[in-house]
Structures are given as structure tokens and as C-alpha cells.
Design a protein around this motif. Sequence first.
Motif, PDB file in Angstrom:
ATOM      1  N   PRO B  79       0.827  -1.215   0.000  1.00 54.91           N
ATOM      2  CA  PRO B  79       0.000   0.000   0.000  1.00 54.91           C
ATOM      3  C   PRO B  79       0.860   1.263   0.000  1.00 54.91           C
ATOM      4  CG  PRO B  79      -0.159  -1.156   2.102  1.00 54.91           C
ATOM      5  CD  PRO B  79       0.585  -2.059   1.178  1.00 54.91           C
ATOM      6  N   LYS B  80       0.443   2.247  -0.814  1.00 53.34           N
ATOM      7  CA  LYS B  80       1.176   3.509  -0.925  1.00 53.34           C
ATOM      8  C   LYS B  80       0.587   4.526   0.053  1.00 53.34           C
ATOM      9  CE  LYS B  80       3.087   1.632  -4.580  1.00 53.34           C
ATOM     10  NZ  LYS B  80       2.437   0.305  -4.363  1.00 53.34           N
ATOM     11  N   ASP B  81       1.456   5.324   0.662  1.00 52.21           N
ATOM     12  CA  ASP B  81       0.994   6.365   1.579  1.00 52.21           C
ATOM     13  C   ASP B  81       0.146   7.393   0.841  1.00 52.21           C
ATOM     14  OD1 ASP B  81       2.359   5.171   3.615  1.00 52.21           O
ATOM     15  OD2 ASP B  81       4.111   6.492   3.491  1.00 52.21           O
ATOM     16  N   ALA B  82      -0.929   7.803   1.474  1.00 54.48           N
ATOM     17  CA  ALA B  82      -1.817   8.807   0.873  1.00 54.48           C
ATOM     18  C   ALA B  82      -2.184   9.859   1.910  1.00 54.48           C
ATOM     19  CB  ALA B  82      -3.074   8.142   0.326  1.00 54.48           C
ATOM     20  N   PHE B  83      -2.370  11.097   1.438  1.00 60.30           N
ATOM     21  CA  PHE B  83      -2.848  12.192   2.287  1.00 60.30           C
ATOM     22  C   PHE B  83      -4.305  12.477   1.933  1.00 60.30           C
ATOM     23  CE2 PHE B  83       1.285  14.713   3.452  1.00 60.30           C
ATOM     24  CZ  PHE B  83       1.622  13.717   4.351  1.00 60.30           C
ATOM     25  N   LEU B  84      -5.085  12.733   2.954  1.00 62.84           N
ATOM     26  CA  LEU B  84      -6.507  13.039   2.784  1.00 62.84           C
ATOM     27  C   LEU B  84      -6.762  14.519   3.057  1.00 62.84           C
ATOM     28  CD1 LEU B  84      -9.626  12.251   2.741  1.00 62.84           C
ATOM     29  CD2 LEU B  84      -9.360  11.733   5.186  1.00 62.84           C
ATOM     30  N   ALA B  85      -7.270  15.237   2.072  1.00 63.00           N
ATOM     31  CA  ALA B  85      -7.643  16.644   2.291  1.00 63.00           C
ATOM     32  C   ALA B  85      -9.146  16.720   2.502  1.00 63.00           C
ATOM     33  CB  ALA B  85      -7.210  17.497   1.105  1.00 63.00           C
ATOM     34  N   GLY B  86      -9.549  17.210   3.668  1.00 67.78           N
ATOM     35  CA  GLY B  86     -10.971  17.319   3.986  1.00 67.78           C
ATOM     36  C   GLY B  86     -11.390  16.242   4.974  1.00 67.78           C
ATOM     37  N   ALA B  87     -11.693  16.644   6.203  1.00 67.50           N
ATOM     38  CA  ALA B  87     -12.054  15.678   7.246  1.00 67.50           C
ATOM     39  C   ALA B  87     -13.528  15.810   7.595  1.00 67.50           C
ATOM     40  CB  ALA B  87     -11.164  15.865   8.470  1.00 67.50           C
ATOM     41  N   GLY B  88     -14.374  15.995   6.585  1.00 63.30           N
ATOM     42  CA  GLY B  88     -15.827  16.033   6.776  1.00 63.30           C
ATOM     43  C   GLY B  88     -16.401  14.626   6.774  1.00 63.30           C
ATOM     44  N   HIS B  89     -17.665  14.499   6.368  1.00 58.17           N
ATOM     45  CA  HIS B  89     -18.319  13.185   6.436  1.00 58.17           C
ATOM     46  C   HIS B  89     -17.697  12.164   5.494  1.00 58.17           C
ATOM     47  CE1 HIS B  89     -21.258  14.509   9.246  1.00 58.17           C
ATOM     48  NE2 HIS B  89     -21.534  15.555   8.490  1.00 58.17           N
ATOM     49  N   ILE B  90     -17.438  12.578   4.250  1.00 62.26           N
ATOM     50  CA  ILE B  90     -16.843  11.648   3.291  1.00 62.26           C
ATOM     51  C   ILE B  90     -15.414  11.312   3.730  1.00 62.26           C
ATOM     52  CG2 ILE B  90     -16.018  11.385   0.904  1.00 62.26           C
ATOM     53  CD1 ILE B  90     -18.899  11.369   0.650  1.00 62.26           C
ATOM     54  N   GLY B  91     -14.657  12.336   4.092  1.00 64.48           N
ATOM     55  CA  GLY B  91     -13.277  12.132   4.547  1.00 64.48           C
ATOM     56  C   GLY B  91     -13.225  11.174   5.731  1.00 64.48           C
ATOM     57  N   ARG B 139       8.356  16.256   2.283  1.00 63.03           N
ATOM     58  CA  ARG B 139       9.218  15.600   3.272  1.00 63.03           C
ATOM     59  C   ARG B 139       8.960  14.105   3.353  1.00 63.03           C
ATOM     60  NH1 ARG B 139       8.253  18.710   8.589  1.00 63.03           N
ATOM     61  NH2 ARG B 139       8.849  16.701   9.470  1.00 63.03           N
ATOM     62  N   MET B 140       7.699  13.715   3.214  1.00 65.11           N
ATOM     63  CA  MET B 140       7.352  12.299   3.374  1.00 65.11           C
ATOM     64  C   MET B 140       7.245  11.590   2.034  1.00 65.11           C
ATOM     65  SD  MET B 140       4.681  12.657   6.518  1.00 65.11           S
ATOM     66  CE  MET B 140       4.780  10.921   6.986  1.00 65.11           C
ATOM     67  N   ASN B 141       7.494  12.353   0.958  1.00 64.51           N
ATOM     68  CA  ASN B 141       7.492  11.788  -0.389  1.00 64.51           C
ATOM     69  C   ASN B 141       6.179  11.061  -0.713  1.00 64.51           C
ATOM     70  OD1 ASN B 141       8.748  11.414  -2.864  1.00 64.51           O
ATOM     71  ND2 ASN B 141       9.606   9.410  -2.275  1.00 64.51           N
ATOM     72  N   VAL B 142       5.083  11.704  -0.343  1.00 62.47           N
ATOM     73  CA  VAL B 142       3.757  11.128  -0.574  1.00 62.47           C
ATOM     74  C   VAL B 142       3.357  11.363  -2.029  1.00 62.47           C
ATOM     75  CG1 VAL B 142       1.301  11.284   0.070  1.00 62.47           C
ATOM     76  CG2 VAL B 142       3.074  11.333   1.837  1.00 62.47           C
ATOM     77  N   LYS B 143       2.798  10.349  -2.678  1.00 64.10           N
ATOM     78  CA  LYS B 143       2.488  10.445  -4.111  1.00 64.10           C
ATOM     79  C   LYS B 143       0.986  10.430  -4.412  1.00 64.10           C
ATOM     80  CE  LYS B 143       6.770  10.648  -5.310  1.00 64.10           C
ATOM     81  NZ  LYS B 143       7.220  12.050  -5.564  1.00 64.10           N
ATOM     82  N   ILE B 144       0.180  10.091  -3.391  1.00 62.29           N
ATOM     83  CA  ILE B 144      -1.265  10.008  -3.620  1.00 62.29           C
ATOM     84  C   ILE B 144      -2.026  10.971  -2.701  1.00 62.29           C
ATOM     85  CG2 ILE B 144      -3.312   8.473  -3.456  1.00 62.29           C
ATOM     86  CD1 ILE B 144      -1.512   6.189  -4.360  1.00 62.29           C
ATOM     87  N   GLY B 145      -2.906  11.757  -3.307  1.00 61.11           N
ATOM     88  CA  GLY B 145      -3.724  12.702  -2.545  1.00 61.11           C
ATOM     89  C   GLY B 145      -5.197  12.393  -2.752  1.00 61.11           C
ATOM     90  N   ILE B 146      -5.974  12.549  -1.675  1.00 61.93           N
ATOM     91  CA  ILE B 146      -7.424  12.329  -1.756  1.00 61.93           C
ATOM     92  C   ILE B 146      -8.094  13.661  -1.463  1.00 61.93           C
ATOM     93  CG2 ILE B 146      -9.390  11.049  -0.805  1.00 61.93           C
ATOM     94  CD1 ILE B 146      -7.296   8.970   0.220  1.00 61.93           C
ATOM     95  N   ILE B 147      -9.014  14.072  -2.340  1.00 67.89           N
ATOM     96  CA  ILE B 147      -9.696  15.352  -2.121  1.00 67.89           C
ATOM     97  C   ILE B 147     -11.147  15.102  -1.749  1.00 67.89           C
ATOM     98  CG2 ILE B 147     -10.317  17.601  -3.095  1.00 67.89           C
ATOM     99  CD1 ILE B 147      -7.848  17.488  -4.827  1.00 67.89           C
ATOM    100  N   ALA B 148     -11.473  15.429  -0.500  1.00 70.45           N
ATOM    101  CA  ALA B 148     -12.841  15.271   0.004  1.00 70.45           C
ATOM    102  C   ALA B 148     -13.259  16.582   0.670  1.00 70.45           C
ATOM    103  CB  ALA B 148     -12.902  14.096   0.981  1.00 70.45           C
ATOM    104  N   THR B 149     -12.887  17.671   0.036  1.00 70.24           N
ATOM    105  CA  THR B 149     -13.181  19.017   0.532  1.00 70.24           C
ATOM    106  C   THR B 149     -14.472  19.528  -0.118  1.00 70.24           C
ATOM    107  OG1 THR B 149     -11.999  20.033  -1.302  1.00 70.24           O
ATOM    108  CG2 THR B 149     -10.701  19.507   0.665  1.00 70.24           C
ATOM    109  N   PRO B 150     -14.983  20.689   0.289  1.00 70.00           N
ATOM    110  CA  PRO B 150     -16.088  21.272  -0.482  1.00 70.00           C
ATOM    111  C   PRO B 150     -15.626  21.541  -1.923  1.00 70.00           C
ATOM    112  CG  PRO B 150     -15.846  22.380   1.646  1.00 70.00           C
ATOM    113  CD  PRO B 150     -14.650  21.503   1.479  1.00 70.00           C
ATOM    114  N   PRO B 151     -16.556  21.438  -2.890  1.00 73.10           N
ATOM    115  CA  PRO B 151     -16.179  21.537  -4.309  1.00 73.10           C
ATOM    116  C   PRO B 151     -15.412  22.811  -4.667  1.00 73.10           C
ATOM    117  CG  PRO B 151     -18.522  21.002  -4.083  1.00 73.10           C
ATOM    118  CD  PRO B 151     -17.991  21.205  -2.705  1.00 73.10           C
ATOM    119  N   ASP B 152     -15.779  23.940  -4.060  1.00 68.73           N
ATOM    120  CA  ASP B 152     -15.168  25.207  -4.495  1.00 68.73           C
ATOM    121  C   ASP B 152     -13.685  25.322  -4.168  1.00 68.73           C
ATOM    122  OD1 ASP B 152     -15.925  25.248  -1.872  1.00 68.73           O
ATOM    123  OD2 ASP B 152     -16.541  27.352  -1.850  1.00 68.73           O
ATOM    124  N   THR B 153     -13.170  24.462  -3.288  1.00 69.41           N
ATOM    125  CA  THR B 153     -11.740  24.529  -2.991  1.00 69.41           C
ATOM    126  C   THR B 153     -10.963  23.404  -3.663  1.00 69.41           C
ATOM    127  OG1 THR B 153     -12.054  23.215  -0.996  1.00 69.41           O
ATOM    128  CG2 THR B 153     -12.098  25.608  -0.729  1.00 69.41           C
TER     129      THR B 153
END
Lengths: 221, 221
Positions: B79-91, B139-153
Motif C-alpha cells: 500500500p502507498k501512503d496517501a494524504f486526505l484533504a478534507g475531514a468532513g463526512h466523506i473524509g 518531506r514524506m514523499n507522498v504520491k497520492i492525494g485524496i480530495i474530500a473538501t467542499p467543491p469550491d476549494t
Amino acid sequence: MTPEPTIRRLAKYLELLKIELANGTEEISTTKIANIFELDPTQVRKDIEFTGIIGKPKTGYNVRELYEGIINFLNWKEPKDAFLAGAGHIGSALAHYSNLSDYGIKIIAAFDIDRKKIGKKINDIEIFSIDKMPNLIRRMNVKIGIIATPPDTAQEIANMMIDAGIEGIWNFTPVHIAAPENIVIENAQLTLSLAVLTRRIVEKKYEKTSLGEIYERDINK
Amino acid sequence: MTPEPTIRRLAKYLELLKIELANGTEEISTTKIANIFELDPTQVRKDIEFTGIIGKPKTGYNVRELYEGIINFLNWKEPKDAFLAGAGHIGSALAHYSNLSDYGIKIIAAFDIDRKKIGKKINDIEIFSIDKMPNLIRRMNVKIGIIATPPDTAQEIANMMIDAGIEGIWNFTPVHIAAPENIVIENAQLTLSLAVLTRRIVEKKYEKTSLGEIYERDINK
């Protein structure tokens, strides 16, 4: 049947049309839509043909007409009542998804086996005992079911739903649900989307290296 | 590039192979796979060809070999490290999705702009201020990002991710994210899945009525 990729693309075009409508744009061309989604204009025209909406030679489509044509095509004009089975994390996130009714469905009740959850509400949606689901499906003439239960109960829940008259199931479990031919099973399986993401990342890397070029050449033979 | 439907089907076959492995099955035929998923055996064989795994004339595929072949093909072995943007319901639902690491990714940190959330944890995943994201990606060389923010951002967050070195984005907003060609954008857009569900329900109805038969005949001309 409309090809699945066409349906998915039409739903994407709709997002663009919403923005264009908000901006007061009156006409939109296939070329513009094609450029934004990185598609061939012929593809865009073919997709739109399925909705029955006709563009004009030079100006393209009337934005409002196309918007409404797609809404009708997707059956999103009047949101349909839906029952949610499973009030865990995924189920809760869905219950909080405030604008599902812009996308054709409205969750009107949730069901769970956990006694601690029964009687509570998520975002104003009441959670009932799963035993009550079949009877309520019949009485309220609900046609759409959402399965967000643990995988091992998914088929059983689906059977309950289908026996009670559900016509379409939105499946959030990784399980393949068996159903009669007249029932629609749509898998929202996030894991399939992840498969595309992780595989594409590998493929982009291959593209960049010379080893990749050889590999690409080989598989394209 | 592998066709997207092939990638999605291979991920489905994998679910079946897990069950077969658990049951101790050693060999599996294309016919069996095809029957379960209601596909043409030729399609199944073509899909599996992409993984490089070769079946034997009569017995079919070795279950473990095929399982591992698909895992490798999908890049799900580690598994590859991933960052999650948006800690709402979907996040939050994603952060609770305990077995994402069986599907190629591991969420190691979440980011939000809401001060009340920063410093807290969802399922042991710490929530940081979004300002810290670019530096941590590098710094952590993360290659995968998840976007679960409001659409406008969403586009702004995607730009931050890409500038910092993210190679693939899993987008949970309904927004079309523009990105350079070497970046993978995979839309987990639930609304596109809903489009398929609601449209198919209409189509099944057409099929059943005589009006539908005429309609079907017309569009199949």
C-alpha cells in the motif's frame, strides 16, 4: 441500453452546464465541452445524441435545453425515495450527503441491526430495525435501495429488498450481488475506482521511461 | 494504457479469487469467472491477458497465480501512503475504511481548515492544518492525494498537491479537476455511479413495456 461510459460522461457534462447556467452562458459548443473534458468532439456529439437534444450548426447547444435534456435522460428531475441499509461510516456519510436529491435520489429512512442505532437519526433520517425494511418498502412503494452493510450480509439484504419490490440497488460493499435480470445493481465500489487510480500511476511511470516505451510498444502490437 | 473497464473488471475478479482462495480452490476457468459476472468468456480472457498471467487449456488459471498477477498489475502489493484533504463526512468515512491497504493505499494523515478539527484524530489518523500539507508531501514523499473538501476549494487543493509532488489524485468532489498530463486524476464521483443507476432503472422499464419495445427497436436501428 445506453453505454455506461456515455451515461457517466453525460453526468459530467451536467456539472459543467450548471456552471455555465450560473454564469449566464446561453450557447455551448461540442468543441468547448470536448476541450474541457479532454475528449473528441465526435464523442461528445454522440453522447448528447442519446438525450435527443439537437444542437445548431454553428452556435452549438442551448445551455438550458441541454441541461434539462440530460436531467430528464438521467431521470433526475424528481428525486426518487431510497432506503439505506447500514448506518455505519459509509452509510452515515451518504445520509449527510445533502444534495443527493440533485442527483435523483432522496434517502428517506435508514436501517440497521445495531440496537444502539435504532431510533436515532443521522441528518434527520431515522434509523429503523432492519426487520421493518421489507414491510416499509412495500407500504411506501420505495424502488431504490442502498446497501452499506458489512459485506457478508449484502446478498441477504439485497434479497430482502428485491422480494419487497426494489428495482435498483446501489451497492457500497465489495461483494458481487446476484439478482434477477430485471433488477439494476450498480456498484459504487470505491475499490474499483482505486484500482484505476493505482494502475494509471504505474502506467504514467512506464510512459516516462524508455523501458516503458518498449513495454508500451509491445502491448500495442 | 489498459482500458478502464478492464481495470475495473480485474478488480472485481480479484474479489472472487479471494473467496476461491479462502475455499481452497486451486484452478478457475474463464467460463466460471464469466458466468459469475455475466460476461463473455472471451472478454474475461482478454482482461486477464493484460496481467501477463497465462491459463492452461483445460483447467484454466491457477487461483493463487492469477490472484497475485492481478494484485501486481493493480500495484496493490505494497500500500502507498496517501494524504486526505478534507475531514468532513466523506473524509471521515474514508479514514474509517479499515482495509484500504488491501486496495493499494494507506491514509497516513488528514488535513482540514477547520480549527476545531486540527489536532484531533479520526481512526488514529491525525488531522493537520491544510497549510502544512505541501511541506509534508515533500518531506514524506507522498504520491497520492485524496480530495474530500467542499467543491469550491477542490482545484486549489489539487494545485497545492501537484506542486508538492503528488502523482495521483482521488477526487471525491463533483468538480472536474484540471491537471498536467503526467498527473492521474481519478474521480470517485458517486454522482456518476448514481447516474448509471437511475438511468438503468428507466431503461429496464422501457424494456418491459411495448412502448419500450418500439423505443428499443428504434434506437437499435
